[in-house]
Design a protein around this motif. Structure first.
Motif, PDB file in Angstrom:
ATOM      1  N   TYR A 121       0.829  -1.224   0.000  1.00 57.81           N
ATOM      2  CA  TYR A 121       0.000   0.000   0.000  1.00 57.81           C
ATOM      3  C   TYR A 121       0.856   1.263   0.000  1.00 57.81           C
ATOM      4  N   LYS A 122       2.096   1.174   0.463  1.00 50.22           N
ATOM      5  CA  LYS A 122       2.975   2.346   0.453  1.00 50.22           C
ATOM      6  C   LYS A 122       3.400   2.717  -0.966  1.00 50.22           C
ATOM      7  N   TYR A 151       0.888   8.232  -2.974  1.00 44.97           N
ATOM      8  CA  TYR A 151       2.059   8.549  -2.163  1.00 44.97           C
ATOM      9  C   TYR A 151       3.205   9.126  -2.989  1.00 44.97           C
ATOM     10  N   PRO A 168      -4.704  -1.202   5.975  1.00 43.22           N
ATOM     11  CA  PRO A 168      -4.259  -0.134   5.078  1.00 43.22           C
ATOM     12  C   PRO A 168      -4.266  -0.544   3.608  1.00 43.22           C
ATOM     13  N   GLU A 182      -6.417   2.553   2.463  1.00 48.36           N
ATOM     14  CA  GLU A 182      -5.602   3.560   1.793  1.00 48.36           C
ATOM     15  C   GLU A 182      -5.784   3.574   0.283  1.00 48.36           C
TER      16      GLU A 182
END
Length: 241
Positions: A12-13, A18, A149, A153
């Motif tokens: 998810y990062k 992001y 997340p 996210e």
């Protein structure tokens, strides 16, 4: 120099919001080590690190089509597809469905996952009695309550696609692969994709021998056990057990 295509996992990062541009940036040392031995090609999957998102959710076959389209449009005929976590599921499905010659290097592969039977199990029990929109509503609330997340996210595309792919079981597809065409590399302490789940379901001794377990490694063995994993890949490339 042999060609290797890298398929990343569901981190998810690395969601596009992001601002990342390379889904392999967090494993740069691993990529650099591979680049010393292979011609490396990296792919950002839709919704990750700036790759455009489709309007509607995808299933695993859609990702397989995406991979094949990408390879054809770039004139690539790779010798290896390296799939990490969810990327391994795409690689396996691609080889199985399209009968490709490229060999597979599957790292911390999400072939089958471990999940606790709790509220999701209860929801599944009532699912057949509920309209689809209500099932999706309760599942959304449950995952938000868990603060998952990978779901919370995500964009709508990523949320819905995550739900489509998160519980896939590709054990049967793996059984159809010639053992000499695949290596599966796990960390012994990986709780996201535990190696024993897969081992317990396989009976072919030749295929079982293709499972390599790195002691002390977790899901991120490409960073924590770089030397070990490169050594295994080199042996696979030399057709050694």
């Amino acid at each position: 120099m042999k060609k290797i295509v890298l398929l990343h996992g569901w981190n998810y990062k690395n969601y596009s919001k992001y601002g990342c541009t390379d889904a392999w940036e967090n494993r740069k040392g691993f990529v650099d080590a591979l680049a010393a031995k292979f011609e490396v090609h990296k792919i950002n999957l839709p919704g990750f690190c700036g790759a455009p998102e489709p309007k509607n959710s995808w299933n695993l076959d859609d990702f397989t089509t995406f991979l094949e389209t990408y390879l054809n449009s770039h004139g690539l005929q790779p010798d290896y597809i390296l799939g990490y976590s969810f990327g391994a599921a795409i690689a396996l499905n691609w080889k199985n469905k399209l009968q490709k010659k490229a060999k597979l290097i599957l790292v911390s592969p999400a072939i089958i996952r471990a999940y606790k039977k709790s509220a999701t199990g209860k929801l599944s029990h009532f699912k057949k009695h509920l309209p689809r929109w209500l099932t999706l509503f309760f599942r959304d609330k449950y995952l938000k309550y868990l603060r998952n997340p990978y779901y919370t996210e995500g964009t709508r595309f990523l949320k819905e696609t995550y739900l489509n792919i998160v519980k896939i079981d590709l054990t049967n597809e793996l059984v159809d692969i010639q053992p000499q065409d695949v290596i599966l590399i796990f960390g012994s302490e990986d709780t996201a994709t535990p190696f024993y789940l897969l081992k317990n379901r396989l009976t072919n001794p030749l295929l079982l021998n293709r499972i390599k377990v790195i002691e002390g490694g977790g899901h991120d063995i490409a960073n924590s056990h770089l030397t070990n994993i490169i050594h295994l890949i080199e042996k696979f490339d030399r057709n050694e057990n």
